[in-house]
Design an enzyme around this catalytic site. Structure first.
Site, PDB file in Angstrom:
ATOM      1  N   ASN A  87       0.858  -1.177   0.000  1.00 24.53           N
ATOM      2  CA  ASN A  87       0.000   0.000   0.000  1.00 24.53           C
ATOM      3  C   ASN A  87       0.901   1.236   0.000  1.00 24.53           C
ATOM      4  OD1 ASN A  87      -2.211  -1.749   0.242  1.00 24.53           O
ATOM      5  ND2 ASN A  87      -2.054  -1.743   2.479  1.00 24.53           N
ATOM      6  N   GLN A  94      -2.215   2.953   3.052  1.00 24.94           N
ATOM      7  CA  GLN A  94      -0.969   2.864   3.830  1.00 24.94           C
ATOM      8  C   GLN A  94      -1.140   3.581   5.166  1.00 24.94           C
ATOM      9  OE1 GLN A  94       2.610   4.479   1.999  1.00 24.94           O
ATOM     10  NE2 GLN A  94       3.932   3.505   3.519  1.00 24.94           N
ATOM     11  N   GLU A  95      -0.881   2.855   6.243  1.00 26.53           N
ATOM     12  CA  GLU A  95      -0.991   3.431   7.581  1.00 26.53           C
ATOM     13  C   GLU A  95       0.379   3.641   8.209  1.00 26.53           C
ATOM     14  OE1 GLU A  95      -3.597   0.878   9.804  1.00 26.53           O
ATOM     15  OE2 GLU A  95      -5.375   1.561   8.703  1.00 26.53           O
ATOM     16  N   HIS A 100       6.468  -1.505   3.259  1.00 23.51           N
ATOM     17  CA  HIS A 100       6.368  -2.896   3.694  1.00 23.51           C
ATOM     18  C   HIS A 100       5.570  -3.683   2.675  1.00 23.51           C
ATOM     19  CE1 HIS A 100       3.241  -0.413   5.519  1.00 23.51           C
ATOM     20  NE2 HIS A 100       2.411  -1.453   5.387  1.00 23.51           N
TER      21      HIS A 100
HETATM   22  P1  AMP Z   1      -0.536  -0.672   5.842  1.00 27.05           P
HETATM   23  O1  AMP Z   1      -1.998  -0.373   5.977  1.00 27.05           O
HETATM   24  O2  AMP Z   1      -0.173  -1.265   4.512  1.00 27.05           O
HETATM   25  O3  AMP Z   1       0.331   0.512   6.203  1.00 27.05           O
HETATM   26  O4  AMP Z   1      -0.255  -1.836   6.858  1.00 27.05           O
HETATM   27  C1  AMP Z   1       0.299  -1.642   8.126  1.00 27.05           C
HETATM   28  C2  AMP Z   1       0.286  -2.971   8.781  1.00 27.05           C
HETATM   29  O5  AMP Z   1       1.153  -2.918   9.891  1.00 27.05           O
HETATM   30  C3  AMP Z   1      -1.088  -3.406   9.293  1.00 27.05           C
HETATM   31  O6  AMP Z   1      -1.465  -4.627   8.678  1.00 27.05           O
HETATM   32  C4  AMP Z   1      -0.878  -3.546  10.788  1.00 27.05           C
HETATM   33  O7  AMP Z   1      -1.592  -4.643  11.338  1.00 27.05           O
HETATM   34  C5  AMP Z   1       0.618  -3.744  10.890  1.00 27.05           C
HETATM   35  N1  AMP Z   1       1.202  -3.342  12.150  1.00 27.05           N
HETATM   36  C6  AMP Z   1       1.082  -2.132  12.744  1.00 27.05           C
HETATM   37  N2  AMP Z   1       1.768  -2.119  13.900  1.00 27.05           N
HETATM   38  C7  AMP Z   1       2.355  -3.340  14.021  1.00 27.05           C
HETATM   39  C8  AMP Z   1       3.188  -3.956  14.989  1.00 27.05           C
HETATM   40  N3  AMP Z   1       3.588  -3.303  16.087  1.00 27.05           N
HETATM   41  N4  AMP Z   1       3.600  -5.229  14.776  1.00 27.05           N
HETATM   42  C9  AMP Z   1       3.217  -5.885  13.675  1.00 27.05           C
HETATM   43  N5  AMP Z   1       2.423  -5.364  12.724  1.00 27.05           N
HETATM   44  C10 AMP Z   1       1.996  -4.111  12.896  1.00 27.05           C
END
Ligand code: AMP
Length: 138
Positions: A87, A94-95, A100
């Site tokens: 994302n 993307q969060e 990643h």
């Molecule tokens: P995105 O929306 O593509 O930015 O995905 C971010 C991902 O990071 C999400 O699927 C979250 O569940 C994951 N995430 C956020 N914080 C952590 C964490 N501390 N350990 C593992 N995964 C995480």
């Protein structure tokens, strides 16, 4: 690049996580909120924000790790398939602003549906124009 993200803290061992793999330039760990068991994130150790920022060589290394891990993850959770995705930017979901790659095991029984395609190129003109606009950016 010295920017801190939640993922640089994971790489540094400052946040609890389930590590899957590490090499000189990439790191992989289980997603904390998996879409299915085995959902893994592969990241560059350098916190490049997204696909636009990461240099090609570093991106290649990330994708080599993805290529290496995907079949192992599939076998490790006895999945029937794998989705792989990135994302980029909030508009795309993307969060975490540290590039990643999601490796998401899929099961015949999980019944997830994909986003719907649109019947957008019904006339040749529109498809031609969009393809031309993209090619002009190359
Ligand atoms: P995105 O929306 O593509 O930015 O995905 C971010 C991902 O990071 C999400 O699927 C979250 O569940 C994951 N995430 C956020 N914080 C952590 C964490 N501390 N350990 C593992 N995964 C995480």
């Amino acid at each position: 690049m010295s920017k801190q993200t939640i993922f640089t803290k994971i790489i540094a061992g400052d946040i609890p996580h389930h590590k899957i793999y590490e090499d000189e330039s990439t790191f992989a760990f289980l997603d904390a909120e998996p879409v299915n068991p085995g959902h893994t994130l592969v990241v560059p150790k350098e916190p490049y924000q997204n696909i636009y920022e990461i240099p090609q060589d570093d991106f290649t290394k990330v994708m080599e790790t993805v290529h290496r891990l995907a079949p192992k993850i599939k076998d490790g959770v006895s999945a029937d398939g794998i989705n792989i995705g990135i994302n980029n930017e909030p508009a795309a979901g993307q969060e975490v602003m540290h590039l990643h790659v999601h490796i998401m095991p899929r099961f015949d029984s999980d019944s997830f549906s994909h986003w719907q395609g649109q019947d957008d190129y019904h006339d040749d003109v529109r498809g031609k124009e969009i393809a031309e606009n993209i090619r002009e950016e190359l």
